[in-house]
Design a protein around this motif. Sequence first.
Motif, PDB file in Angstrom:
ATOM      1  N   HIS A 179      -3.289 -40.480 -20.839  1.00 26.10           N
ATOM      2  CA  HIS A 179      -3.164 -39.682 -19.623  1.00 26.10           C
ATOM      3  C   HIS A 179      -2.404 -40.549 -18.614  1.00 26.10           C
ATOM      4  CE1 HIS A 179      -5.960 -36.944 -21.426  1.00 26.10           C
ATOM      5  NE2 HIS A 179      -6.988 -37.785 -21.339  1.00 26.10           N
ATOM      6  N   MET A 180      -1.398 -39.977 -18.001  1.00 19.91           N
ATOM      7  CA  MET A 180      -0.546 -40.754 -17.099  1.00 19.91           C
ATOM      8  C   MET A 180      -0.670 -40.234 -15.676  1.00 19.91           C
ATOM      9  SD  MET A 180       0.765 -42.903 -19.159  1.00 19.91           S
ATOM     10  CE  MET A 180       1.936 -43.659 -18.021  1.00 19.91           C
ATOM     11  N   GLY A 220      -0.232 -32.450 -21.477  1.00 24.78           N
ATOM     12  CA  GLY A 220       0.775 -31.902 -20.568  1.00 24.78           C
ATOM     13  C   GLY A 220       0.226 -31.189 -19.345  1.00 24.78           C
ATOM     14  N   GLY A 221      -1.092 -31.071 -19.228  1.00 21.56           N
ATOM     15  CA  GLY A 221      -1.663 -30.466 -18.041  1.00 21.56           C
ATOM     16  C   GLY A 221      -1.463 -31.354 -16.826  1.00 21.56           C
ATOM     17  N   THR A 222      -1.291 -30.742 -15.653  1.00 22.72           N
ATOM     18  CA  THR A 222      -1.011 -31.517 -14.454  1.00 22.72           C
ATOM     19  C   THR A 222      -2.007 -31.201 -13.341  1.00 22.72           C
ATOM     20  OG1 THR A 222       0.530 -29.827 -13.648  1.00 22.72           O
ATOM     21  CG2 THR A 222       1.464 -31.632 -14.944  1.00 22.72           C
ATOM     22  N   MET A 223      -2.154 -32.174 -12.429  1.00 23.06           N
ATOM     23  CA  MET A 223      -2.987 -32.000 -11.257  1.00 23.06           C
ATOM     24  C   MET A 223      -2.349 -32.787 -10.125  1.00 23.06           C
ATOM     25  SD  MET A 223      -7.041 -32.806 -10.799  1.00 23.06           S
ATOM     26  CE  MET A 223      -6.819 -34.584 -10.813  1.00 23.06           C
ATOM     27  N   TYR A 232       2.208 -46.483  -7.569  1.00 25.33           N
ATOM     28  CA  TYR A 232       1.830 -47.149  -8.802  1.00 25.33           C
ATOM     29  C   TYR A 232       1.726 -46.153  -9.951  1.00 25.33           C
ATOM     30  CZ  TYR A 232       0.362 -50.999  -5.752  1.00 25.33           C
ATOM     31  OH  TYR A 232       0.327 -52.021  -4.824  1.00 25.33           O
ATOM     32  N   CYS A 233       2.233 -46.544 -11.080  1.00 25.21           N
ATOM     33  CA  CYS A 233       2.067 -45.783 -12.317  1.00 25.21           C
ATOM     34  C   CYS A 233       0.775 -46.230 -12.991  1.00 25.21           C
ATOM     35  CB  CYS A 233       3.261 -46.050 -13.228  1.00 25.21           C
ATOM     36  SG  CYS A 233       3.244 -45.165 -14.794  1.00 25.21           S
ATOM     37  N   ASN A 234       0.066 -45.279 -13.585  1.00 24.20           N
ATOM     38  CA  ASN A 234      -1.203 -45.571 -14.237  1.00 24.20           C
ATOM     39  C   ASN A 234      -1.252 -44.918 -15.611  1.00 24.20           C
ATOM     40  OD1 ASN A 234      -4.144 -44.197 -14.721  1.00 24.20           O
ATOM     41  ND2 ASN A 234      -4.334 -46.287 -13.967  1.00 24.20           N
ATOM     42  N   ALA A 235      -1.825 -45.644 -16.562  1.00 23.59           N
ATOM     43  CA  ALA A 235      -2.053 -45.107 -17.900  1.00 23.59           C
ATOM     44  C   ALA A 235      -3.522 -45.241 -18.228  1.00 23.59           C
ATOM     45  CB  ALA A 235      -1.210 -45.865 -18.924  1.00 23.59           C
ATOM     46  N   GLN A 236      -4.124 -44.136 -18.647  1.00 28.82           N
ATOM     47  CA  GLN A 236      -5.555 -44.136 -18.955  1.00 28.82           C
ATOM     48  C   GLN A 236      -5.772 -43.677 -20.385  1.00 28.82           C
ATOM     49  OE1 GLN A 236      -7.901 -41.297 -16.802  1.00 28.82           O
ATOM     50  NE2 GLN A 236      -9.839 -42.181 -17.450  1.00 28.82           N
ATOM     51  N   LEU A 237      -6.594 -44.449 -21.095  1.00 31.32           N
ATOM     52  CA  LEU A 237      -6.995 -44.067 -22.441  1.00 31.32           C
ATOM     53  C   LEU A 237      -8.438 -44.486 -22.605  1.00 31.32           C
ATOM     54  CD1 LEU A 237      -6.240 -42.913 -25.214  1.00 31.32           C
ATOM     55  CD2 LEU A 237      -5.582 -45.213 -25.917  1.00 31.32           C
ATOM     56  N   GLY A 238      -9.338 -43.521 -22.684  1.00 36.10           N
ATOM     57  CA  GLY A 238     -10.757 -43.837 -22.736  1.00 36.10           C
ATOM     58  C   GLY A 238     -11.186 -44.557 -21.472  1.00 36.10           C
ATOM     59  N   MET A 239     -11.785 -45.734 -21.639  1.00 36.59           N
ATOM     60  CA  MET A 239     -12.246 -46.513 -20.492  1.00 36.59           C
ATOM     61  C   MET A 239     -11.190 -47.502 -20.007  1.00 36.59           C
ATOM     62  SD  MET A 239     -15.156 -45.316 -19.806  1.00 36.59           S
ATOM     63  CE  MET A 239     -15.851 -46.565 -18.730  1.00 36.59           C
ATOM     64  N   THR A 240     -10.023 -47.490 -20.609  1.00 39.91           N
ATOM     65  CA  THR A 240      -8.977 -48.455 -20.275  1.00 39.91           C
ATOM     66  C   THR A 240      -7.993 -47.880 -19.276  1.00 39.91           C
ATOM     67  OG1 THR A 240      -9.128 -49.457 -22.465  1.00 39.91           O
ATOM     68  CG2 THR A 240      -7.140 -49.899 -21.189  1.00 39.91           C
ATOM     69  N   ASN A 241      -7.776 -48.611 -18.183  1.00 37.51           N
ATOM     70  CA  ASN A 241      -6.785 -48.251 -17.167  1.00 37.51           C
ATOM     71  C   ASN A 241      -5.759 -49.359 -17.067  1.00 37.51           C
ATOM     72  OD1 ASN A 241      -6.888 -45.794 -15.451  1.00 37.51           O
ATOM     73  ND2 ASN A 241      -9.049 -46.350 -15.308  1.00 37.51           N
ATOM     74  N   THR A 242      -4.492 -48.998 -17.111  1.00 34.99           N
ATOM     75  CA  THR A 242      -3.404 -49.964 -16.968  1.00 34.99           C
ATOM     76  C   THR A 242      -2.528 -49.554 -15.795  1.00 34.99           C
ATOM     77  OG1 THR A 242      -3.416 -50.370 -19.355  1.00 34.99           O
ATOM     78  CG2 THR A 242      -1.479 -51.087 -18.118  1.00 34.99           C
ATOM     79  N   TRP A 243      -2.130 -50.548 -14.978  1.00 30.65           N
ATOM     80  CA  TRP A 243      -1.318 -50.281 -13.790  1.00 30.65           C
ATOM     81  C   TRP A 243       0.027 -50.969 -13.887  1.00 30.65           C
ATOM     82  CZ3 TRP A 243      -3.173 -46.924 -10.183  1.00 30.65           C
ATOM     83  CH2 TRP A 243      -4.545 -46.654 -10.207  1.00 30.65           C
ATOM     84  N   GLY A 244       1.026 -50.332 -13.308  1.00 25.55           N
ATOM     85  CA  GLY A 244       2.302 -50.988 -13.124  1.00 25.55           C
ATOM     86  C   GLY A 244       2.264 -51.862 -11.886  1.00 25.55           C
ATOM     87  N   GLN A 245       3.410 -52.495 -11.591  1.00 22.24           N
ATOM     88  CA  GLN A 245       3.464 -53.432 -10.477  1.00 22.24           C
ATOM     89  C   GLN A 245       3.686 -52.734  -9.141  1.00 22.24           C
ATOM     90  OE1 GLN A 245       6.026 -52.709 -12.348  1.00 22.24           O
ATOM     91  NE2 GLN A 245       7.760 -52.523 -10.951  1.00 22.24           N
ATOM     92  N   GLY A 246       4.074 -51.473  -9.177  1.00 24.81           N
ATOM     93  CA  GLY A 246       4.277 -50.705  -7.958  1.00 24.81           C
ATOM     94  C   GLY A 246       5.725 -50.699  -7.498  1.00 24.81           C
TER      95      GLY A 246
END
Length: 115
Positions: free
Chosen positions: A33-34, A55-58, A94-108
């Motif tokens: 999920h991005m 592909g759902g958006t919010m 910031y860009c974020n990627a979520q998979l399960g309990m894992t969150n990853t962030w870009g540098q902004g």
Amino acid sequence: QVQLVESGGGLVQPGGSLRLSCAASGSIFISYHMGWYRQAPGKQRELVAVISSGGGTMYADSVKGRFTISRDNAKKTVSLQMNSLKPEDTAVYYCNAQLGMTNTWGQGTQVTVSS
């Protein structure tokens, strides 16, 4: 684990447009999920828009009708098209990627809306 690199920020006048891009590498992008978040000076980081693996958006109420999030799974990118920008949109995005309990962030990437 995915790595994220944002691009596309800059200075724009009120009413203008910018397109942010986030390039992902290193993992199965299609499963993530991005999202895009932003943080203005002195404020907490807040959700701007998210797009699910399906592909759902919010969108945050403050950007509905002005911003559009999209993803290209083949290119492993997620984009944020920002139109009708306002001074209050000024922030680090910031860009974020979520998979399960894992969150990853870009540098902004900095977006400044000013005349």
